[in-house]
Design a protein around this motif. Structure first.
Motif, PDB file in Angstrom:
ATOM      1  N   THR A 128       0.840  -1.213   0.000  1.00  0.00           N
ATOM      2  CA  THR A 128       0.000   0.000   0.000  1.00  0.00           C
ATOM      3  C   THR A 128       0.869   1.256   0.000  1.00  0.00           C
ATOM      4  O   THR A 128       0.616   2.206  -0.753  1.00  0.00           O
ATOM      5  CB  THR A 128      -0.920   0.010   1.231  1.00  0.00           C
ATOM      6  OG1 THR A 128      -1.774  -1.134   1.191  1.00  0.00           O
ATOM      7  CG2 THR A 128      -1.778   1.277   1.264  1.00  0.00           C
ATOM      8  N   GLN A 164      -7.628  10.301   5.304  1.00  0.00           N
ATOM      9  CA  GLN A 164      -8.901  10.413   4.586  1.00  0.00           C
ATOM     10  C   GLN A 164      -8.695  10.999   3.191  1.00  0.00           C
ATOM     11  O   GLN A 164      -9.347  10.580   2.225  1.00  0.00           O
ATOM     12  CB  GLN A 164      -9.864  11.286   5.386  1.00  0.00           C
ATOM     13  CG  GLN A 164     -10.330  10.649   6.699  1.00  0.00           C
ATOM     14  CD  GLN A 164     -11.194  11.569   7.529  1.00  0.00           C
ATOM     15  OE1 GLN A 164     -11.688  12.592   7.031  1.00  0.00           O
ATOM     16  NE2 GLN A 164     -11.382  11.231   8.804  1.00  0.00           N
ATOM     17  N   VAL A 187      -7.277   8.228   0.955  1.00  0.00           N
ATOM     18  CA  VAL A 187      -8.338   7.298   0.548  1.00  0.00           C
ATOM     19  C   VAL A 187      -9.179   7.920  -0.557  1.00  0.00           C
ATOM     20  O   VAL A 187      -9.510   7.255  -1.559  1.00  0.00           O
ATOM     21  CB  VAL A 187      -9.221   6.927   1.760  1.00  0.00           C
ATOM     22  CG1 VAL A 187     -10.438   6.123   1.292  1.00  0.00           C
ATOM     23  CG2 VAL A 187      -8.430   6.131   2.781  1.00  0.00           C
ATOM     24  N   GLU A 188      -9.516   9.199  -0.390  1.00  0.00           N
ATOM     25  CA  GLU A 188     -10.343   9.893  -1.378  1.00  0.00           C
ATOM     26  C   GLU A 188      -9.655   9.978  -2.734  1.00  0.00           C
ATOM     27  O   GLU A 188     -10.263   9.689  -3.780  1.00  0.00           O
ATOM     28  CB  GLU A 188     -10.663  11.295  -0.864  1.00  0.00           C
ATOM     29  CG  GLU A 188     -11.557  12.107  -1.779  1.00  0.00           C
ATOM     30  CD  GLU A 188     -11.806  13.503  -1.239  1.00  0.00           C
ATOM     31  OE1 GLU A 188     -12.177  14.379  -2.040  1.00  0.00           O
ATOM     32  OE2 GLU A 188     -11.638  13.717  -0.014  1.00  0.00           O
ATOM     33  N   LYS A 230      -9.351   6.532  -4.504  1.00  0.00           N
ATOM     34  CA  LYS A 230     -10.582   6.090  -5.160  1.00  0.00           C
ATOM     35  C   LYS A 230     -10.723   6.690  -6.542  1.00  0.00           C
ATOM     36  O   LYS A 230     -11.222   6.057  -7.482  1.00  0.00           O
ATOM     37  CB  LYS A 230     -11.793   6.467  -4.293  1.00  0.00           C
ATOM     38  CG  LYS A 230     -12.012   5.554  -3.102  1.00  0.00           C
ATOM     39  CD  LYS A 230     -13.291   5.911  -2.370  1.00  0.00           C
ATOM     40  CE  LYS A 230     -13.533   4.948  -1.205  1.00  0.00           C
ATOM     41  NZ  LYS A 230     -14.774   5.298  -0.470  1.00  0.00           N
ATOM     42  N   LYS A 231     -10.271   7.944  -6.688  1.00  0.00           N
ATOM     43  CA  LYS A 231     -10.346   8.600  -7.998  1.00  0.00           C
ATOM     44  C   LYS A 231      -9.480   7.882  -9.019  1.00  0.00           C
ATOM     45  O   LYS A 231      -9.761   7.907 -10.219  1.00  0.00           O
ATOM     46  CB  LYS A 231      -9.894  10.055  -7.878  1.00  0.00           C
ATOM     47  CG  LYS A 231     -10.815  10.930  -7.053  1.00  0.00           C
ATOM     48  CD  LYS A 231     -10.272  12.340  -6.933  1.00  0.00           C
ATOM     49  CE  LYS A 231     -11.178  13.223  -6.072  1.00  0.00           C
ATOM     50  NZ  LYS A 231     -10.628  14.600  -5.924  1.00  0.00           N
ATOM     51  N   GLY A 285      -9.050   4.622  -8.909  1.00  0.00           N
ATOM     52  CA  GLY A 285      -9.521   3.223  -8.982  1.00  0.00           C
ATOM     53  C   GLY A 285      -8.915   2.320  -7.956  1.00  0.00           C
ATOM     54  O   GLY A 285      -8.986   1.091  -8.070  1.00  0.00           O
ATOM     55  N   MET A 286      -8.320   2.884  -6.893  1.00  0.00           N
ATOM     56  CA  MET A 286      -7.686   2.072  -5.832  1.00  0.00           C
ATOM     57  C   MET A 286      -8.498   2.193  -4.560  1.00  0.00           C
ATOM     58  O   MET A 286      -8.717   3.297  -4.046  1.00  0.00           O
ATOM     59  CB  MET A 286      -6.257   2.572  -5.592  1.00  0.00           C
ATOM     60  CG  MET A 286      -5.528   1.798  -4.509  1.00  0.00           C
ATOM     61  SD  MET A 286      -5.237   0.075  -5.018  1.00  0.00           S
ATOM     62  CE  MET A 286      -4.187  -0.467  -3.690  1.00  0.00           C
ATOM     63  N   ASP A 287      -8.970   1.044  -4.043  1.00  0.00           N
ATOM     64  CA  ASP A 287      -9.764   1.028  -2.806  1.00  0.00           C
ATOM     65  C   ASP A 287      -8.851   0.662  -1.640  1.00  0.00           C
ATOM     66  O   ASP A 287      -8.415  -0.470  -1.516  1.00  0.00           O
ATOM     67  CB  ASP A 287     -10.914   0.043  -2.934  1.00  0.00           C
ATOM     68  CG  ASP A 287     -11.867   0.123  -1.754  1.00  0.00           C
ATOM     69  OD1 ASP A 287     -11.677   1.017  -0.904  1.00  0.00           O
ATOM     70  OD2 ASP A 287     -12.791  -0.692  -1.696  1.00  0.00           O
ATOM     71  N   LEU A 288      -8.546   1.633  -0.805  1.00  0.00           N
ATOM     72  CA  LEU A 288      -7.691   1.386   0.361  1.00  0.00           C
ATOM     73  C   LEU A 288      -8.530   0.983   1.570  1.00  0.00           C
ATOM     74  O   LEU A 288      -7.988   0.690   2.611  1.00  0.00           O
ATOM     75  CB  LEU A 288      -6.858   2.643   0.692  1.00  0.00           C
ATOM     76  CG  LEU A 288      -5.884   3.109  -0.392  1.00  0.00           C
ATOM     77  CD1 LEU A 288      -5.128   4.319   0.084  1.00  0.00           C
ATOM     78  CD2 LEU A 288      -4.931   1.991  -0.782  1.00  0.00           C
TER      79      LEU A 288
END
Length: 401
Positions: A357, A388, A391-392, A395-396, A398-401
């Protein structure tokens, strides 16, 4: 009247002869049946001799190889003398110990190539030890590999050499029957941490099998005692204990046994003492040789009579309470060790995930990347604004932490 009495006597004698003839035939049949089948005693002795022959061969190989170790240097001899001289100041003895450790490590490094995978893999099993006639754990190649060798390469970031050191140390430990399950798991831990999960699963299964099915350190100790008895040309061994006994072991403690069962003065040593697998292995007891004419290691007036006393639990209330307290501590310790092992391996798996990660964040969000894995864990645990934001932004992409 006389003839009637005579007829009665003849009748009784006839019946008696008939009964005796039947019992005689039965005895002959039983004797024949016993001697026509394989005796369990023969099987026990054959199995034990195979075990002892294997142990003797292994011991011979180890002794032969260790004789090839270089003799200790004058400095090593002098430092051992200082270390063992209790009248000297502790500081001086500590310096001698450090010098011994340094020389042991230098001997190993001079003899083997520990800086390449090929060199480490070429170390034979078993291998030459380098502490000369001083048989110390710290002077063994296996100890160096799993304590110092791998860590040096870990600090330098060379994962291949780390794993090579731990694999070779594991091979040596299996051969020498090294104790301590936790140390066997170090290889498993780093395989998980380096993302080599399939290898880690295999090695973990191998460790579990080794300790659960093929390895019983008490049986190993008993076999060594029985081999020493055989080397001393005696069929007799004695059982003693230095700890509290369980109910079953208490029935068999403080006796002299005939290993083969041929010396009828003493009971035969139960095969459970030296067989692997399930069942009770009398792990509270120690086994060593006994020679007729010498006093046993336990007190008694007549060793033959005392060894043949009834096999019952003779423990006092104090001895029973002492064992229960000891056993309770051991159970708690094993539960704690099991939890510690599970936590260690779970941590290794999680460390791999967290490292991956962090590397992804470093490559894709360098301006938000924490400085280390531990920093990442801290901001994640506290759910800081920085985390936070990571993480935000992830997601933009395409990665979900």
């Amino acid at each position: 009247m006389f003839f009637a009495f005579l007829s009665f006597v003849i009748c009784v004698i006839t019946i008696a002869f008939f009964v005796l003839s039947i019992r005689k035939k039965t005895r002959k049949h039983d004797f024949k049946a016993i001697h026509c089948t394989k005796s369990p005693l023969d099987n026990d002795v054959k199995y034990l001799n195979e075990q002892l022959d294997s142990l003797a061969k292994r011991r011979s190989i180890i002794e032969k190889i260790e004789k090839q170790s270089p003799n200790p240097s004058p400095a090593m001899i002098r430092n051992h003398e200082i270390l063992n001289n209790l009248s000297l100041p502790l500081e001086e003895r500590n310096r001698a110990y450090s010098a011994i450790r340094d020389e042991e490590e230098q001997n190993i490094e001079n003899f083997y190539d520990l800086n390449s995978v090929e060199g480490i893999e070429s170390i034979p099993v078993p291998c030459i030890q380098h502490n000369g006639y001083y048989d110390t754990v710290t002077g063994r190649v296996e100890y160096y590999l799993r304590v110092h060798g791998y860590y040096r390469h870990l600090q330098n970031g060379n994962k291949d050499l780390v794993i090579a050191c731990l694999y070779k140390a594991q091979e040596l430990r299996y051969y020498y029957n090294g104790s301590g399950r936790k140390s066997y798991l170090r290889l498993v831990q780093y395989l998980y941490e380096f993302g080599r999960d399939e290898e880690a699963d295999y090695e973990l299964a191998r460790v579990n099998e080794y300790f659960e099915k093929h390895q019983n350190f008490h049986v190993d100790s008993t076999l060594r005692g029985l081999l020493d008895a055989r080397n001393n040309n005696t069929d007799l061994v004695q059982t003693t204990t230095s700890i509290a006994c369980c109910e079953e072991c208490a029935k068999y403690v403080n006796r002299v046994y005939s290993v083969s069962g041929k010396d009828k003065r003493f009971p035969k040593l139960p095969s459970e003492f030296y067989t692997y697998g399930g069942g009770h292995h009398f792990s509270c007891l120690s086994v060593c040789s006994y020679h007729p004419g010498f006093s046993p290691l336990f007190e008694c007036s007549d060793v033959i009579e005392y060894s043949n006393r009834p096999f019952v639990d003779e423990r006092s209330a104090y001895e029973i309470e002492r064992y229960e307290q000891w056993h309770s501590k051991m159970v708690k310790r094993k539960i704690a060790e099991k939890k510690q092992e599970e936590s260690l391996l779970e941590w290794a798996k999680q460390n791999k995930i967290d490292t991956d990660t962090l590397n992804w964040i470093h490559d894709n969000l360098p301006e938000l990347c924490p400085k280390s894995v531990s920093s990442l864990r801290q901001i994640r645990t506290r759910s800081t604004k920085t985390y936070q934001k990571i993480v935000e932004e992830a997601k933009k992409l395409g990665m979900d932490l």
